[in-house]
Design an enzyme around this catalytic site. Structure first.
Site, PDB file in Angstrom:
ATOM      1  CG  LEU A   1     -38.194  -1.363 -14.541  1.00 11.70           C
ATOM      2  CD1 LEU A   1     -37.974  -1.943 -13.155  1.00 11.70           C
ATOM      3  CD2 LEU A   1     -36.859  -1.032 -15.203  1.00 11.70           C
ATOM      4  CG  ASP A   2     -45.364   0.231 -13.443  1.00 11.00           C
ATOM      5  OD1 ASP A   2     -44.991   1.402 -13.619  1.00 11.00           O
ATOM      6  OD2 ASP A   2     -46.539  -0.072 -13.176  1.00 11.00           O
ATOM      7  CB  ALA A   3     -39.919  -0.095  -9.698  1.00  3.32           C
TER       8      ALA A   3
ATOM      9  CG  ASN B   1     -44.552   3.504 -16.579  1.00  3.17           C
ATOM     10  OD1 ASN B   1     -44.586   4.450 -17.362  1.00  3.17           O
ATOM     11  ND2 ASN B   1     -45.118   3.547 -15.378  1.00  3.17           N
TER      12      ASN B   1
END
Length: 310
Positions: free
Chosen positions: A160-162, A194
């Site tokens: 999850l890097d949104a 992140n």
């Protein structure tokens, strides 16, 4: 009288150097030509994606496009200490594709699926030298929340890097969305997030993840920023031992597994933290040990560029 502790936000309120002001003005001029859409900026050997002049999204070296330039992305790859041979990686948020490119090159047995909501970001994939879609890689233009409510995956790893132009995407950091992520992981899968924000907000996020993942959650701060990288394990926690860490370091010499292993934090599986209030207090105390002013964190673009090198 005890000197008050400096807040993290105050670190960025110092007078902006003239060179930094000029850099931001230049970025603002570029943004105008893109009518508010994401844009890129080339500076020597660096190519950088910006969502807006004050929001750097990704960075790439033109002569080494698969290198993980930002330390946070190297910390994300600490996932290999928990799951060294993922068969399917589901990534939410494409950006400049740094993590995609690294996984595509260095994990040849992995299949990669990317969910990205911003068509303008996807349109820049050639600029950032991402491989084309094939049997191993698929980039899907969609809203991840809606997509994962309709489509089911069986991923070993979910990254999850949104981010959007306003920062962390709130809809992707809720208890409801964490439950969706949990459901799309295999029994021994791992979710890596992140995130950044105030310790109080981060503590709430960690608490929600601990509830969803049976408290099998570890975290560490990125060495060059205040990003928090969180590893939430579904099933039994199986962290690499000393020999496995050495083997990973040999396979991925650009990643600092030993240092990361030493810096991982968690809360013990104890009835002491069965109360949400007590758990939140303990999480805030844990975060307070790492979310402190750090001279190693660049204060402006010039400092950052010097740190990452060319």
């Amino acid at each position: 009288m005890k000197k008050p502790r400096q807040s993290l936000s105050s670190l960025f309120l110092n007078k902006v150097p003239a060179a930094e002001s000029e850099h931001i003005r230049h970025l603002e001029e570029i943004q105008k030509t893109h009518e508010g859409r994401p844009f890129h900026f080339d500076d020597g050997n660096l190519r950088i994606m910006y969502l807006n002049p004050k929001c750097m999204q990704s960075a790439m070296k033109l002569d080494a496009p698969d290198e993980l330039v930002c330390a946070y992305s190297r910390t994300v790859m600490g996932l290999l200490m928990f799951h060294p041979q993922p068969r399917h990686i589901l990534l939410i948020g494409l950006g400049g594709g740094s993590l995609v490119k690294y996984c595509y090159r260095h994990l040849p047995d992995s299949r990669i699926t990317v969910l990205e909501i911003n068509a303008d970001v996807i349109a820049m994939r050639d600029l950032f030298m991402l491989p084309q879609d094939d049997e191993r890689l698929k980039v899907i233009h969609c809203d991840a929340v809606t997509h994962l409510q309709i489509n089911t995956y069986d991923a070993d790893v979910l990254l999850l890097d949104a981010y959007d132009e306003n920062g962390l995407v709130a809809d992707l950091n809720t208890a409801e969305f964490y439950a969706i992520c949990h459901a799309n992981l295999k029994a021994d899968g791992i979710m890596v997030a992140n995130v950044w924000g105030k310790p109080s907000a981060l503590a709430g996020m960690l608490s929600r993840l601990r509830q969803q993942f049976a408290r099998q959650v570890n975290w560490a701060r990125s060495p060059d920023s205040y990003n928090l990288i969180v590893y939430a394990i579904k099933g039994v926690l199986n962290q690499a031992d000393e020999n496995a860490v050495k083997a990973l370091s040999d396979q991925h010499p650009g990643l600092q597994f030993s240092e990361l292993k030493e810096n991982l934090l968690s809360l013990p599986l104890s009835a002491e933290y069965s109360s949400t209030e007590k758990e939140l207090l303990a999480l805030k105390q844990s975060l307070a040990t790492i979310m402190v002013p750090d001279a190693n964190v660049p204060q402006n673009y010039a400092d950052w560029k010097k740190q990452v090198g060319e």
